[in-house]
Design an enzyme around this catalytic site. Sequence first.
Site, PDB file in Angstrom:
ATOM      1  CE  LYS A  12      39.028 -43.734  15.079  1.00  0.00           C
ATOM      2  NZ  LYS A  12      38.286 -44.529  14.094  1.00  0.00           N
ATOM      3  NE  ARG A  87      35.145 -47.138  19.160  1.00  0.00           N
ATOM      4  CZ  ARG A  87      36.337 -47.429  18.666  1.00  0.00           C
ATOM      5  NH1 ARG A  87      37.413 -46.921  19.192  1.00  0.00           N
ATOM      6  NH2 ARG A  87      36.431 -48.209  17.621  1.00  0.00           N
ATOM      7  NE  ARG A 126      42.139 -51.742   9.851  1.00  0.00           N
ATOM      8  CZ  ARG A 126      41.539 -51.003  10.802  1.00  0.00           C
ATOM      9  NH1 ARG A 126      41.763 -49.711  10.880  1.00  0.00           N
ATOM     10  NH2 ARG A 126      40.722 -51.570  11.651  1.00  0.00           N
ATOM     11  NE  ARG A 159      41.556 -54.177  14.182  1.00  0.00           N
ATOM     12  CZ  ARG A 159      41.195 -52.955  14.562  1.00  0.00           C
ATOM     13  NH1 ARG A 159      42.034 -51.947  14.428  1.00  0.00           N
ATOM     14  NH2 ARG A 159      39.997 -52.730  15.070  1.00  0.00           N
ATOM     15  NE  ARG A 170      35.467 -52.628  14.043  1.00  0.00           N
ATOM     16  CZ  ARG A 170      36.472 -52.687  13.175  1.00  0.00           C
ATOM     17  NH1 ARG A 170      36.506 -53.639  12.247  1.00  0.00           N
ATOM     18  NH2 ARG A 170      37.442 -51.804  13.212  1.00  0.00           N
TER      19      ARG A 170
HETATM   20  P1  AMP Z   1      39.587 -49.743  17.195  1.00  0.00           P
HETATM   21  O1  AMP Z   1      40.962 -50.304  17.047  1.00  0.00           O
HETATM   22  O2  AMP Z   1      39.576 -48.310  17.672  1.00  0.00           O
HETATM   23  O3  AMP Z   1      38.750 -49.943  15.948  1.00  0.00           O
HETATM   24  O4  AMP Z   1      38.874 -50.574  18.366  1.00  0.00           O
HETATM   25  C1  AMP Z   1      38.684 -51.979  18.249  1.00  0.00           C
HETATM   26  C2  AMP Z   1      37.638 -52.446  19.256  1.00  0.00           C
HETATM   27  O5  AMP Z   1      38.093 -52.150  20.583  1.00  0.00           O
HETATM   28  C3  AMP Z   1      36.274 -51.759  19.156  1.00  0.00           C
HETATM   29  O6  AMP Z   1      35.428 -52.359  18.177  1.00  0.00           O
HETATM   30  C4  AMP Z   1      35.742 -51.960  20.572  1.00  0.00           C
HETATM   31  O7  AMP Z   1      35.305 -53.287  20.789  1.00  0.00           O
HETATM   32  C5  AMP Z   1      37.005 -51.760  21.409  1.00  0.00           C
HETATM   33  N1  AMP Z   1      37.197 -50.325  21.765  1.00  0.00           N
HETATM   34  C6  AMP Z   1      38.227 -49.524  21.395  1.00  0.00           C
HETATM   35  N2  AMP Z   1      38.100 -48.299  21.919  1.00  0.00           N
HETATM   36  C7  AMP Z   1      36.956 -48.317  22.646  1.00  0.00           C
HETATM   37  C8  AMP Z   1      36.253 -47.343  23.402  1.00  0.00           C
HETATM   38  N3  AMP Z   1      36.716 -46.082  23.538  1.00  0.00           N
HETATM   39  N4  AMP Z   1      35.095 -47.714  23.990  1.00  0.00           N
HETATM   40  C9  AMP Z   1      34.619 -48.977  23.897  1.00  0.00           C
HETATM   41  N5  AMP Z   1      35.212 -49.943  23.181  1.00  0.00           N
HETATM   42  C10 AMP Z   1      36.380 -49.615  22.547  1.00  0.00           C
END
Ligand code: AMP
Length: 213
Positions: A12, A87, A126, A159, A170
């Site tokens: 994404k 999400r 990554r 990360r 996740r």
């Molecule tokens: P990402 O970088 O999109 O993989 O997000 C990393 C982490 O941020 C996720 O595993 C969640 O803990 C938190 N997070 C990001 N976006 C959301 C969302 N829309 N709702 C809830 N938690 C989020």
Amino acid sequence: RLLLIGPPGGGKGTQAKFLVDHFSIPQISTGDMLRENVHNKTLLGKETQKFMKAGKLVPDSVILDMMKNRFSENDCAKGYILDGFPRTIPQAEGLDQLLSHMNQKLDCVVVMDVPDNLIITRLSSRRSCKGCGQVYNLIFEPPGVAGKCNECNEDLYLREDDNPVTIKQRLTVYHEQTAPVINYYSNQGIAKVIDANGSIDEIKTEVLTNIIP
Ligand code: AMP
């Protein structure tokens, strides 16, 4: 007004960066916004860090408040690419409410379809840049100089949530809480499913042909 939805590591963020250049609209990544808050040790960062570290979702109300503020910024006026939000079904419903208050609606929801086994390989290889946030993949898209960003020469890092145990958590969260959001948008008739299993360029073509009919 686009939304990219798919599993963690589904590409994404990478595709959003191309779309930013193509349409000159901002990428709104809730994950990036939260990481910035954690990095800057803000109150929001302190509140949300434990969820992120555990691979769990941050509470819907926190995310919706953060997005309400984000949408009020000037750069959103001509459109945006949502990456990693909504999400959950309550987030999707909350987004619909925010959009209707702004007299807006989403134009297209791109669903990036990637099998779980590829996700685990992609995420463990990554690396992200500490300086500009550019994302690399040691197997599929390595940097020119090992451990350094091609753009700003800063160090690359893994990360904290890209470790095998948290990746599995996740993915579980994705299947249980985020996958239903795809049906939510299919029912609205705006979801386009694309095969995100190929090379970055192949996926880019697929994304563009789906959002510009
Ligand atoms: P990402 O970088 O999109 O993989 O997000 C990393 C982490 O941020 C996720 O595993 C969640 O803990 C938190 N997070 C990001 N976006 C959301 C969302 N829309 N709702 C809830 N938690 C989020």
